[in-house]
Write a protein that holds these residues in place. Structure first.
Motif, PDB file in Angstrom:
ATOM      1  N   VAL A   1       0.777  -1.246   0.287  1.00 29.51           N
ATOM      2  CA  VAL A   1       0.149  -0.030   0.057  1.00 29.51           C
ATOM      3  C   VAL A   1       0.772   1.499  -0.062  1.00 29.51           C
ATOM      4  CG1 VAL A   1      -1.721   1.097   1.206  1.00 29.51           C
ATOM      5  CG2 VAL A   1      -1.742  -1.054   1.350  1.00 29.51           C
ATOM      6  N   LEU A   2       0.677   2.016  -1.018  1.00 27.22           N
ATOM      7  CA  LEU A   2       1.527   3.270  -1.019  1.00 27.22           C
ATOM      8  C   LEU A   2       0.546   4.302  -0.112  1.00 27.22           C
ATOM      9  CD1 LEU A   2       3.504   4.980  -2.224  1.00 27.22           C
ATOM     10  CD2 LEU A   2       2.468   5.272  -4.297  1.00 27.22           C
ATOM     11  N   ILE A   3       1.318   4.986   0.698  1.00 21.82           N
ATOM     12  CA  ILE A   3       0.852   5.965   1.511  1.00 21.82           C
ATOM     13  C   ILE A   3       1.610   7.136   1.385  1.00 21.82           C
ATOM     14  CG2 ILE A   3       0.303   6.803   3.624  1.00 21.82           C
ATOM     15  CD1 ILE A   3      -1.608   4.491   2.693  1.00 21.82           C
ATOM     16  N   LYS A   4       0.826   8.191   0.810  1.00 18.46           N
ATOM     17  CA  LYS A   4       2.017   9.789   0.755  1.00 18.46           C
ATOM     18  C   LYS A   4       1.572  10.477   2.189  1.00 18.46           C
ATOM     19  CE  LYS A   4       1.858   9.687  -4.206  1.00 18.46           C
ATOM     20  NZ  LYS A   4       1.454  10.345  -5.454  1.00 18.46           N
ATOM     21  N   THR A   5       0.523  10.321   2.719  1.00 23.24           N
ATOM     22  CA  THR A   5       0.094  11.216   3.962  1.00 23.24           C
ATOM     23  C   THR A   5       1.097  10.552   5.054  1.00 23.24           C
ATOM     24  OG1 THR A   5      -2.130  11.510   2.966  1.00 23.24           O
ATOM     25  CG2 THR A   5      -1.633  11.770   5.499  1.00 23.24           C
TER      26      THR A   5
END
Length: 97
Positions: A1-5
């Protein structure tokens, strides 16, 4: 899962220091807490999205979060918080809304 936050480290440090029982906070501590919060939210949202998919919903609601917490033992510590949230159930005919 790519999370930028990312959770704001400065705010976490401020919250930690607002507690009178907490003395000095090592520089790395808020960073570790931020990462732990990120991983916790990923796990909770993944479980809630599974509940939403099972109910043919395109959105995660508070009811889906409640079901995720009820069905996942690792979230038992949140049981008191979700008591007032209404249950999410399938429509009587079993179809989606």
């Amino acid at each position: 899962v790519l999370i930028k936050t990312k959770f704001p480290v400065a705010r976490i440090k401020r919250i930690m220091q607002a507690d009178e029982d907490v003395g000095k906070v090592a520089q790395v501590t808020p960073v570790v807490v931020s990462k732990a919060l990120e991983l916790f939210m990923i796990a909770l949202c993944d479980k809630a999205s599974e509940q939403a998919r099972q109910r043919h919903s395109k959105r995660i609601t508070a009811g889906h979060l409640k079901q995720a917490i009820i069905h996942e033992e690792q979230f038992d510590f949140l049981a008191d918080i979700i008591e007032k949230v209404p249950d999410t159930s399938l429509p009587p005919d079993g179809s989606s809304l």
